[in-house]
Scaffold this motif. Structure first.
Motif, PDB file in Angstrom:
ATOM      1  N   SER A 152      83.687  36.937  69.141  1.00 49.42           N
ATOM      2  CA  SER A 152      82.828  38.163  69.723  1.00 49.42           C
ATOM      3  C   SER A 152      84.058  38.822  70.840  1.00 49.42           C
ATOM      4  CB  SER A 152      81.652  37.943  70.434  1.00 49.42           C
ATOM      5  OG  SER A 152      81.086  39.002  70.857  1.00 49.42           O
ATOM      6  N   PRO A 153      84.055  40.396  70.777  1.00 45.52           N
ATOM      7  CA  PRO A 153      83.238  40.951  70.092  1.00 45.52           C
ATOM      8  C   PRO A 153      83.922  41.364  68.754  1.00 45.52           C
ATOM      9  CG  PRO A 153      84.719  42.242  71.700  1.00 45.52           C
ATOM     10  CD  PRO A 153      84.903  40.706  71.645  1.00 45.52           C
ATOM     11  N   LEU A 154      84.759  40.825  68.115  1.00 49.58           N
ATOM     12  CA  LEU A 154      85.072  41.005  66.809  1.00 49.58           C
ATOM     13  C   LEU A 154      84.619  40.078  65.843  1.00 49.58           C
ATOM     14  CD1 LEU A 154      87.419  42.197  64.882  1.00 49.58           C
ATOM     15  CD2 LEU A 154      88.898  40.517  65.491  1.00 49.58           C
ATOM     16  N   HIS A 155      84.021  40.524  64.916  1.00 51.17           N
ATOM     17  CA  HIS A 155      83.366  39.653  63.868  1.00 51.17           C
ATOM     18  C   HIS A 155      83.797  39.944  62.434  1.00 51.17           C
ATOM     19  CE1 HIS A 155      80.264  38.596  66.856  1.00 51.17           C
ATOM     20  NE2 HIS A 155      80.467  39.579  67.016  1.00 51.17           N
ATOM     21  N   LEU A 156      83.686  39.020  61.290  1.00 51.90           N
ATOM     22  CA  LEU A 156      83.901  39.251  59.907  1.00 51.90           C
ATOM     23  C   LEU A 156      82.727  39.058  59.282  1.00 51.90           C
ATOM     24  CD1 LEU A 156      86.118  39.225  57.626  1.00 51.90           C
ATOM     25  CD2 LEU A 156      85.956  36.822  57.664  1.00 51.90           C
ATOM     26  N   THR A 157      82.259  40.163  58.358  1.00 55.06           N
ATOM     27  CA  THR A 157      81.200  40.274  57.797  1.00 55.06           C
ATOM     28  C   THR A 157      81.175  39.119  56.900  1.00 55.06           C
ATOM     29  OG1 THR A 157      79.858  41.750  56.715  1.00 55.06           O
ATOM     30  CG2 THR A 157      81.918  41.765  55.861  1.00 55.06           C
ATOM     31  N   PRO A 158      80.067  38.797  56.383  1.00 54.48           N
ATOM     32  CA  PRO A 158      79.688  37.650  55.538  1.00 54.48           C
ATOM     33  C   PRO A 158      79.956  38.057  54.088  1.00 54.48           C
ATOM     34  CG  PRO A 158      78.003  37.399  56.871  1.00 54.48           C
ATOM     35  CD  PRO A 158      78.802  38.733  57.287  1.00 54.48           C
ATOM     36  N   VAL A 159      80.313  37.526  53.042  1.00 52.28           N
ATOM     37  CA  VAL A 159      80.484  37.920  51.503  1.00 52.28           C
ATOM     38  C   VAL A 159      80.071  36.867  50.571  1.00 52.28           C
ATOM     39  CG1 VAL A 159      83.043  37.296  51.631  1.00 52.28           C
ATOM     40  CG2 VAL A 159      81.941  39.219  50.289  1.00 52.28           C
ATOM     41  N   THR A 160      79.426  37.399  49.507  1.00 52.61           N
ATOM     42  CA  THR A 160      79.001  36.268  48.442  1.00 52.61           C
ATOM     43  C   THR A 160      79.410  37.180  47.102  1.00 52.61           C
ATOM     44  OG1 THR A 160      77.230  35.195  47.762  1.00 52.61           O
ATOM     45  CG2 THR A 160      76.663  37.212  48.433  1.00 52.61           C
ATOM     46  N   ARG A 161      79.538  36.117  46.107  1.00 51.23           N
ATOM     47  CA  ARG A 161      79.440  36.562  44.810  1.00 51.23           C
ATOM     48  C   ARG A 161      78.145  36.388  44.046  1.00 51.23           C
ATOM     49  NH1 ARG A 161      84.928  35.248  45.765  1.00 51.23           N
ATOM     50  NH2 ARG A 161      86.300  36.532  44.996  1.00 51.23           N
ATOM     51  N   ASP A 162      77.270  35.649  44.863  1.00 49.37           N
ATOM     52  CA  ASP A 162      76.261  35.198  44.121  1.00 49.37           C
ATOM     53  C   ASP A 162      75.081  36.285  44.447  1.00 49.37           C
ATOM     54  OD1 ASP A 162      73.679  33.907  43.616  1.00 49.37           O
ATOM     55  OD2 ASP A 162      74.130  32.222  44.637  1.00 49.37           O
ATOM     56  N   ARG A 163      74.629  36.901  43.175  1.00 48.14           N
ATOM     57  CA  ARG A 163      73.523  38.078  43.230  1.00 48.14           C
ATOM     58  C   ARG A 163      72.205  37.500  43.982  1.00 48.14           C
ATOM     59  NH1 ARG A 163      69.380  40.638  40.740  1.00 48.14           N
ATOM     60  NH2 ARG A 163      69.534  42.864  40.621  1.00 48.14           N
ATOM     61  N   ALA A 164      71.850  36.226  43.754  1.00 52.61           N
ATOM     62  CA  ALA A 164      70.504  35.758  44.247  1.00 52.61           C
ATOM     63  C   ALA A 164      70.568  35.594  45.700  1.00 52.61           C
ATOM     64  CB  ALA A 164      70.230  34.293  43.735  1.00 52.61           C
ATOM     65  N   GLU A 165      72.104  35.205  46.263  1.00 50.87           N
ATOM     66  CA  GLU A 165      72.070  35.004  47.785  1.00 50.87           C
ATOM     67  C   GLU A 165      72.015  36.680  48.438  1.00 50.87           C
ATOM     68  OE1 GLU A 165      75.053  33.068  51.178  1.00 50.87           O
ATOM     69  OE2 GLU A 165      75.799  33.327  49.025  1.00 50.87           O
ATOM     70  N   ALA A 166      72.611  37.354  47.779  1.00 56.66           N
ATOM     71  CA  ALA A 166      72.795  38.952  48.190  1.00 56.66           C
ATOM     72  C   ALA A 166      71.247  39.481  48.256  1.00 56.66           C
ATOM     73  CB  ALA A 166      73.584  39.786  47.262  1.00 56.66           C
ATOM     74  N   GLN A 167      70.529  39.039  47.302  1.00 54.99           N
ATOM     75  CA  GLN A 167      68.918  39.707  47.052  1.00 54.99           C
ATOM     76  C   GLN A 167      68.435  38.908  48.390  1.00 54.99           C
ATOM     77  OE1 GLN A 167      67.807  41.859  44.959  1.00 54.99           O
ATOM     78  NE2 GLN A 167      65.832  41.826  46.314  1.00 54.99           N
ATOM     79  N   GLN A 168      68.710  37.655  48.855  1.00 49.84           N
ATOM     80  CA  GLN A 168      67.949  37.166  49.850  1.00 49.84           C
ATOM     81  C   GLN A 168      68.462  37.544  51.112  1.00 49.84           C
ATOM     82  OE1 GLN A 168      68.897  32.908  50.230  1.00 49.84           O
ATOM     83  NE2 GLN A 168      67.487  32.303  48.634  1.00 49.84           N
ATOM     84  N   TRP A 169      69.591  38.276  51.289  1.00 43.67           N
ATOM     85  CA  TRP A 169      70.164  38.891  52.647  1.00 43.67           C
ATOM     86  C   TRP A 169      69.423  40.173  52.526  1.00 43.67           C
ATOM     87  CZ3 TRP A 169      76.418  38.830  51.787  1.00 43.67           C
ATOM     88  CH2 TRP A 169      76.618  37.500  52.054  1.00 43.67           C
ATOM     89  N   LEU A 170      68.854  40.954  51.405  1.00 43.11           N
ATOM     90  CA  LEU A 170      68.431  42.010  51.416  1.00 43.11           C
ATOM     91  C   LEU A 170      66.763  42.039  51.880  1.00 43.11           C
ATOM     92  CD1 LEU A 170      68.583  45.357  50.342  1.00 43.11           C
ATOM     93  CD2 LEU A 170      67.555  44.391  48.463  1.00 43.11           C
ATOM     94  N   GLU A 171      66.271  40.958  51.696  1.00 34.58           N
ATOM     95  CA  GLU A 171      65.019  40.741  52.041  1.00 34.58           C
ATOM     96  C   GLU A 171      64.879  40.266  53.569  1.00 34.58           C
ATOM     97  OE1 GLU A 171      63.750  37.829  49.137  1.00 34.58           O
ATOM     98  OE2 GLU A 171      63.723  39.396  47.532  1.00 34.58           O
ATOM     99  N   ARG A 172      65.799  39.303  53.999  1.00 35.21           N
ATOM    100  CA  ARG A 172      65.852  38.621  55.290  1.00 35.21           C
ATOM    101  C   ARG A 172      66.395  39.316  56.514  1.00 35.21           C
ATOM    102  NH1 ARG A 172      68.248  32.850  53.949  1.00 35.21           N
ATOM    103  NH2 ARG A 172      67.466  32.621  56.231  1.00 35.21           N
ATOM    104  N   PHE A 173      67.797  39.902  56.042  1.00 36.86           N
ATOM    105  CA  PHE A 173      68.460  40.539  57.340  1.00 36.86           C
ATOM    106  C   PHE A 173      68.066  41.603  58.197  1.00 36.86           C
ATOM    107  CE2 PHE A 173      72.814  38.285  55.855  1.00 36.86           C
ATOM    108  CZ  PHE A 173      72.182  37.248  55.907  1.00 36.86           C
ATOM    109  N   GLU A 174      67.162  42.446  57.321  1.00 35.04           N
ATOM    110  CA  GLU A 174      66.600  43.672  57.959  1.00 35.04           C
ATOM    111  C   GLU A 174      65.984  43.105  59.615  1.00 35.04           C
ATOM    112  OE1 GLU A 174      63.743  47.436  57.393  1.00 35.04           O
ATOM    113  OE2 GLU A 174      63.510  45.601  56.187  1.00 35.04           O
TER     114      GLU A 174
END
Length: 357
Positions: A152-174
């Motif tokens: 910090s204050p420099l960060h690297l965004t997470p990344v995934t190829r897993d659509r199911a994991e991305a769907q969890q991000w959509l639901e949880r990270f808000e």
């Protein structure tokens, strides 16, 4: 073979178009969508340049970030990412907006009180050479090698190829203040100013009181936007945003449809002091000028708060819709007094630190 040279500022950032859901096809990289100021950071022999989405310099507003990035980024690299402010365990867009201020003394104070961070998610140059013609997957690999494990204050965004994991991000990270998920084709090059990515955002609906409107582009024969309100627990009607996505035909139809509600509307209107940002009781009012509105005409016309519209929105910022809402339908079966904040979905908190692992 000609080696691509180091690009110079400004660079128009690659953009995204809205999608209703995550793409089901293979070949996508998914990232969280950060709710901050889009920025491209240039690290060259003369120092750091922080460029905004609209190609303007941001350095003067974030001196602490400029200093921190100069200390850790190698010369000859360009990063695409987001400037954010973290308060507690989540992002705070309100605090970030306050950082854009004309007074140097205010800037210096806020740099200490609400320091900014930079979340990198793409690499446009490294070693003094452009990487924009490389596929997205290769740019991501090079970005990871360049930054390693940033602090910090420099960060690297997470990344995934897993659509199911991305769907969890959509639901949880808000709950940590994030704004959805971005989908990028692994094979795609960096395309400045092109909508070459997908953004998938939260979509919700709410029943709101329609208590005013603005004219469409200064023409009094078409409605530009409807002013929306919600009641709090004390029965105070707050201005929560606007609905503005109408066809020209509907804009013209609305003039006649709302005409009867204009009669005597200001006499007892809850927003009749609407040239201020808020009333003494904390009520949100329309019409307030700010450094964000510039010279934009925010004058409005009052309507008796007797009609209810169902609108689609993505999320709240404090007590207001973060972006303009989309009109869905009128709700003649709904009483205006029932349009309250407590109908809105409550977001479950999520620790921002968990997103960075």
């Amino acid at each position: 073979m000609v080696t691509p040279s180091m690009p110079t500022p400004p660079i128009a950032p690659m953009l995204a178009k809205v999608a209703a859901e995550l793409p089901a096809a293979d070949g996508f990289l998914f990232e969280p969508k950060w709710d901050g100021f889009r920025a491209i950071v240039f690290s060259n022999k003369d120092g750091i340049v922080i460029q905004s989405r609209d190609l303007k310099p941001l350095n003067r507003y974030f001196p602490e970030l400029e200093k921190a990035l100069a200390a850790v980024l190698p010369k000859g690299c360009i990063l695409d990412g987001e400037v954010v402010v973290v308060r507690g365990s989540a992002l705070d867009f309100d605090a970030l907006q306050q950082r854009i201020h004309p007074a140097p003394s205010r800037i210096a104070r806020l740099a200490k009180e609400t320091p900014a961070s930079f979340v990198a998610f793409d690499l446009l140059a490294a070693g003094g050479k452009s990487t924009m013609t490389l596929p997205q997957a290769q740019r991501r690999e090079r970005l990871e090698r360049l930054l390693g494990k940033p602090k910090s204050p420099l960060h690297l965004t997470p990344v995934t190829r897993d659509r199911a994991e991305a769907q969890q991000w959509l639901e949880r990270f808000e709950g940590a203040g994030l704004d959805g998920v971005i989908a990028k084709l692994e094979s795609a090059t960096y395309q400045p100013a092109k909508r070459a990515m997908l953004k998938i955002k939260h979509v919700r609906s709410a029943d709101c009181v329609v208590a005013g409107f603005r004219w469409y582009k200064d023409h009094e024969d078409a409605i530009g936007s409807l002013l929306l309100g919600l009641y709090d627990e004390a029965g105070v009607l707050h201005h929560v945003g606007v609905a503005s996505s109408f066809t020209l035909e509907m804009r013209q139809t609305l003039v006649d449809e709302l005409a009867s509600l204009r009669e005597g509307a200001l006499e007892n209107h809850p927003w009749r002091a609407g040239d201020d940002e808020s009333a003494e009781d904390g009520q949100r009012l329309p019409g307030a000028q700010s450094r964000w509105s510039g010279d934009k005409d925010l004058s409005w016309q009052a309507l008796r708060p007797e009609r209810v519209a169902e609108v689609k929105y993505d999320h709240l910022q404090g007590m207001r819709f973060r972006h303009a809402a989309t009109f869905l339908r009128w709700r003649p079966d709904k009483a205006p007094a029932d349009c309250r904040y407590d109908q809105l979905e409550v977001t479950t908190p999520f620790e921002l630190a968990k997103i960075f692992g």
